[in-house]
Design an enzyme around this catalytic site. Sequence first.
Site, PDB file in Angstrom:
ATOM      1  N   ALA A 153       0.856  -1.196   0.000  1.00  0.00           N
ATOM      2  CA  ALA A 153       0.000   0.000   0.000  1.00  0.00           C
ATOM      3  C   ALA A 153       0.889   1.241   0.000  1.00  0.00           C
ATOM      4  O   ALA A 153       1.920   1.276   0.673  1.00  0.00           O
ATOM      5  CB  ALA A 153      -0.886  -0.002   1.238  1.00  0.00           C
ATOM      6  N   LYS A 154       0.463   2.254  -0.733  1.00  0.00           N
ATOM      7  CA  LYS A 154       1.237   3.504  -0.749  1.00  0.00           C
ATOM      8  C   LYS A 154       0.686   4.374   0.391  1.00  0.00           C
ATOM      9  O   LYS A 154      -0.061   5.333   0.160  1.00  0.00           O
ATOM     10  CB  LYS A 154       1.110   4.170  -2.126  1.00  0.00           C
ATOM     11  CG  LYS A 154       2.232   5.143  -2.437  1.00  0.00           C
ATOM     12  CD  LYS A 154       2.319   5.444  -3.913  1.00  0.00           C
ATOM     13  CE  LYS A 154       3.195   6.645  -4.193  1.00  0.00           C
ATOM     14  NZ  LYS A 154       4.612   6.493  -3.843  1.00  0.00           N
ATOM     15  N   ALA A 155       1.025   3.968   1.597  1.00  0.00           N
ATOM     16  CA  ALA A 155       0.494   4.618   2.795  1.00  0.00           C
ATOM     17  C   ALA A 155       1.453   5.719   3.257  1.00  0.00           C
ATOM     18  O   ALA A 155       2.678   5.547   3.189  1.00  0.00           O
ATOM     19  CB  ALA A 155       0.313   3.592   3.906  1.00  0.00           C
TER      20      ALA A 155
END
Length: 288
Positions: free
Chosen positions: A153-155
């Site tokens: 995830a591009k968190a």
Amino acid sequence: MNYFNDNTLVYLNGEWLPAASAQVTLYNQTMHYGNGIFEGIRSYKTPGGVKIFKAKEHYERFIKSAELMYIPVYHTVEEFTDITYQLLEKNNMGDAYIRPLLFLDPNMSLVPVEKSNLFMCAWEWGKYLGSGLLRIGISKFERPNPKSCHIEAKAVGHYTNSILASTEAKRRGYDEALLLDSSGHIAEGPGANFFYEKNGVLYTCPLGNILPGITRNTIIELAKENDIEVIVKLSTPDEVKTADSAFFTGTAAEVAGIQSLDDYIFPMDWDKSIGRALQQKYSERVLV
Ligand code: PMP
């Protein structure tokens, strides 16, 4: 770096606002605990007009990241893409870097938040890692263990790891870091995936400890189209230190050649490498 000027318009929850007047509450959970998700997308001025490169792939990843992080999403891929084209048009932009961000409402508990907010802005950004060959160093920081987070995830919060690695590498005199995974294999850079070339074959690591890069996929596609063999496998730093050439890939960095890793200098002339050839193909592909 100025990300906006008096004329810049940004998108915030359905409204178009001058960048300087867009406001958020300081109690938002994203600021306090780092749960938010974002994307980094580029548009290019092509002969057929302004085009967002791989909008579908970026917004699919955006939605996937949100789901993994329990963040509500109120738009489809098509709606996100449409807002992005409006953003470019309103700001009269062609070659741009686009930053959509989903951030959360106030909540000081460590629980999912019921409402998210969509912010989108764009600015003109040169190649993130510049156009010279990079001197990189293996970081003392590892990529986050995928058993401790959703590394795919591009968190927002994951980028504290990237900031630490990049800063530490620069303080040691390198241009950028290369991070290992928690088993000691090469993973990726702080904001880019990593490839190396050996004996005419391209190598990159499998998914599992990295952000599944959209540029990484494009490079694998381009390699296959050009009959270049790509082997996806885990590699140790010692293996990479016998390679002929290496490069990073990412939306912001595009394809960035690497001169050296620690004190190992990649022996092949960059201009004769597969990386250089694919860099050229990539710059053509984004204009199609
Ligand atoms: N890894 C990390 C940690 C990144 O931040 C990025 C940039 N989004 C990448 C890889 C490359 O991904 P992409 O090619 O989709 O931009």
